[in-house]
Each structure stands twice: as C-alpha cells, then as structure tokens.
Write an enzyme that holds these catalytic residues in place. Structure first.
Site, PDB file in Angstrom:
ATOM      1  CG  HIS A 171     -53.579  -4.268  64.676  1.00 44.42           C
ATOM      2  ND1 HIS A 171     -52.133  -3.913  64.899  1.00 44.42           N
ATOM      3  CD2 HIS A 171     -54.147  -3.177  65.099  1.00 44.42           C
ATOM      4  CE1 HIS A 171     -51.964  -2.336  65.188  1.00 44.42           C
ATOM      5  NE2 HIS A 171     -53.169  -2.013  65.353  1.00 44.42           N
TER       6      HIS A 171
ATOM      7  NE  ARG B  65     -54.945   3.951  70.334  1.00 46.64           N
ATOM      8  CZ  ARG B  65     -55.472   4.904  70.524  1.00 46.64           C
ATOM      9  NH1 ARG B  65     -55.566   5.757  71.297  1.00 46.64           N
ATOM     10  NH2 ARG B  65     -56.541   5.486  69.405  1.00 46.64           N
ATOM     11  CB  THR B  66     -50.509   1.675  65.215  1.00 44.41           C
ATOM     12  OG1 THR B  66     -51.951   1.052  65.718  1.00 44.41           O
ATOM     13  CG2 THR B  66     -49.880   0.599  64.717  1.00 44.41           C
TER      14      THR B  66
ATOM     15  CE  LYS C 119     -48.942  12.814  41.275  1.00 41.23           C
ATOM     16  NZ  LYS C 119     -47.743  13.153  41.479  1.00 41.23           N
TER      17      LYS C 119
ATOM     18  NE  ARG D 123     -53.901   1.104  61.431  1.00 44.18           N
ATOM     19  CZ  ARG D 123     -54.193   1.235  62.814  1.00 44.18           C
ATOM     20  NH1 ARG D 123     -55.054   2.172  62.829  1.00 44.18           N
ATOM     21  NH2 ARG D 123     -53.789   0.481  63.549  1.00 44.18           N
TER      22      ARG D 123
HETATM   23  N1   CP Z   1     -55.027   0.416  68.844  1.00 43.25           N
HETATM   24  C1   CP Z   1     -54.584   1.011  67.627  1.00 43.25           C
HETATM   25  O1   CP Z   1     -54.622   0.364  66.500  1.00 43.25           O
HETATM   26  O2   CP Z   1     -54.995   2.244  67.643  1.00 43.25           O
HETATM   27  P1   CP Z   1     -54.835   3.414  66.482  1.00 43.25           P
HETATM   28  O3   CP Z   1     -56.011   2.800  65.698  1.00 43.25           O
HETATM   29  O4   CP Z   1     -55.064   4.794  67.017  1.00 43.25           O
HETATM   30  O5   CP Z   1     -53.484   2.952  65.980  1.00 43.25           O
END
Ligand code: CP
Length: 302
Positions: free
Chosen positions: A131, A53-54, A82, A103
């Site tokens: 998040h 999703r993100t 590396k 991320r």
């Molecule tokens: N909600 C969420 O962060 O989903 P993903 O891990 O799929 O990005």
C-alpha cells in the site's frame, strides 16, 4: 517514476522528493485550498475492494489539483461481472484517463495493471502485499509529527501478517539510517519472512508477542484483517488481542499512528490525548496524494 506499485521500486531520494512536494501541497491547501496543476486532467479510481480514506483522499486530491475523477467502487455495476479481464479493463480505462489508482484483492494486480496501461498506475492496495501511498503518507506523518525519520524507533502492533501498510512501511524505513523496529504480534500474525529477509541487515529488528512500547517514538497500531483469514475461526482466536488504552500511554513522549479503519485495537478515549495523531495522519493523505498525482503526471508527459 512511471508508476507507483511497490515501495521496493522507490529509492530514498524519490521518497524525500515526494515528501518535499507534499509539504508544498499542504501549504497550498492551507493558503488557498486548491490549485490548477492538473486542470482538465482525469483520474480514474478503480476500487475492486472497499475503501473510505484512500479513495476519497485520492478524489479530493485530484479535485484540489483542478482535475476531474471517474471510476467505480462496486464491480457489480461493471463489465467485470460479464467476465472482462483486469488487463482489458485497464487497456480501456487508460484510454479515458490521465492517471489510474487501483485497489484490488489480488497481490500483483497493480503491477499487471501497469503493464497494460498507457498512463501511470498507482497501487491503492493489492491484497496483503503493498500500500505504497499509505506508506508515503505515514512517512510524511512521521516527518511532521516526530520531526525525523532517521534514527526513528517505532513499534508495529497487531496484524503484521496480512497488514499491507506495515509491509510497505518497513521496507521504506529500511532505507533510512539508524531506524529501530519492534514487531509486536501473536505468533499467528507475524511479519512474513520475505519482508523480514528484505530488510534484515539494513535495520535493527526485534519480534515479540507482549506489548513493550518504552523508548519508542511511534506506536503504529493495526487492525486484525478479518477479511484476509481463510478460516474465520482463526480470526476469532486473535480478535481483540491488543487494545491500546490511555493507561498504556500515560505521559510517554510518543506519537500514536494507525492507518485506519480502527475496530477495537485503540480505545476511543485515546483519541483525545495529545499523543494520538491517527486522524491527522488520515488528513495528510490529501497533500501526499496531491504530490504523487502531480509528480507522476509530470513524469508521464516528459
Ligand atoms: N488506510 C486505508 O487504506 O483506509 P481505507 O481502507 O479506508 O482506504
């Protein structure tokens, strides 16, 4: 707002501004599907951890704004293998792009990235820490589907220890008047004390192990985060501990949310009842991330 790293850095007025901008973005999506606010601009999506999703909603958001996307989803194809440091990677990629979404499995990685970047950095999840873009889309979902954030009664159920989405969302909710939070988890997965200390006194909080969702506006289910357990045997002790069914919900006037992905904590038959909003919630990631990209870019060129 220069970067978006933690909900601790954002005030109530900034949150409301982002939610208003998200409404404008949703209207654009519904009317035309795209616009040219970020025409010719580049977003770099650096995903050191898996995501559906993100990452894809960030990429959709950037393209709907008229921009382009570069990035990686598999560090085995990058110079990280590396031995290149995160700081060096960010210094290089901030020369290629106008915005960065990252991320990373390590808490603090997004903050470190922002300290080494010439362009705005957005935390797309750092370990079990924060998040913030999920929190903003969760708040947007609450505003759209419940109608109010102030005086909200919400139950968080599941893995409150490792679930970064609940840490960010509790901090954000503590900025709004009259919010009541029920934290429902087994002892092993209770909310970290530092998050509790952050919000205690600003908000009415209760902690319990048994599911009690009477009198709440929102049930926010979470997945038990297997990948964060140091000892997988500890995961198997709590796996499947909560499973929301149609019978739990009945005729309750409640909105069911989940940041997704889901494993087994919500029966699939719940998907078809009107209270289930988690797929709508995941859609709201697009207008909210459009708003975040637009506002951060505009601030960066002021
Ligand atoms: N909600 C969420 O962060 O989903 P993903 O891990 O799929 O990005």
């Amino acid at each position: 707002m220069r970067h978006l790293i933690s909900m601790r850095d954002i005030g109530r007025e900034e949150i409301l501004n982002i939610l208003d901008e998200s409404e404008r973005m949703e209207a654009i999506l519904n009317e035309k599907g795209h616009c040219d606010f970020l025409n010719g601009r580049i977003l770099a999506t650096l995903f050191y951890e898996p995501s559906t999703r993100t990452r894809l909603s960030f990429e959709t958001a950037m393209k709907r704004l008229g921009g382009n996307v570069i990035g990686f989803t598999d560090i085995s194809n990058t110079s990280v293998t590396k031995g290149e440091s995160l700081a060096d990677t960010i210094k290089v990629i901030s020369g290629y792009s106008d915005l960065i979404a990252i991320r990373h499995p390590s808490e603090g990685a997004a903050r470190l990235s922002s300290e080494n970047s010439k362009v705005p950095v957005i935390n797309a999840g750092d370990g079990s820490n924060q998040h913030p873009t999920q929190t903003l889309l969760d708040l947007y979902t609450i505003k759209r589907e419940v109608g109010h954030i102030e005086n909200l009664k919400i139950a968080f159920i599941g893995d409150l220890k490792y679930g970064r989405t609940v840490h960010s969302l509790c901090q954000a909710l503590s900025l709004f008047k009259g919010v009541e939070i029920k934290l429902i988890s087994p002892d092993e997965l209770k909310m970290p004390r530092e998050v509790i200390e952050d919000i205690a006194g600003k908000i009415k909080l209760s902690e319990m192990a048994d599911v009690d969702i009477d009198d709440v506006d929102v049930v926010y289910m979470t997945r038990i985060q297997k990948e964060r357990f140091v000892d997988v045997n500890e995961y198997y002790k709590v796996k499947g501990i909560y499973r929301l069914s149609k019978e739990h919900i009945g005729e309750k006037n409640v909105v069911i949310m989940h940041p997704l992905p889901r494993v087994d904590e919500i029966d699939s038959e719940v998907d078809n009842i009107p209270q289930a909003r988690y797929f709508k919630q995941s859609f709201y990631g697009v207008p909210v991330r459009m708003a975040i990209l637009k506002l951060l870019f505009e601030d960066s060129v002021k």
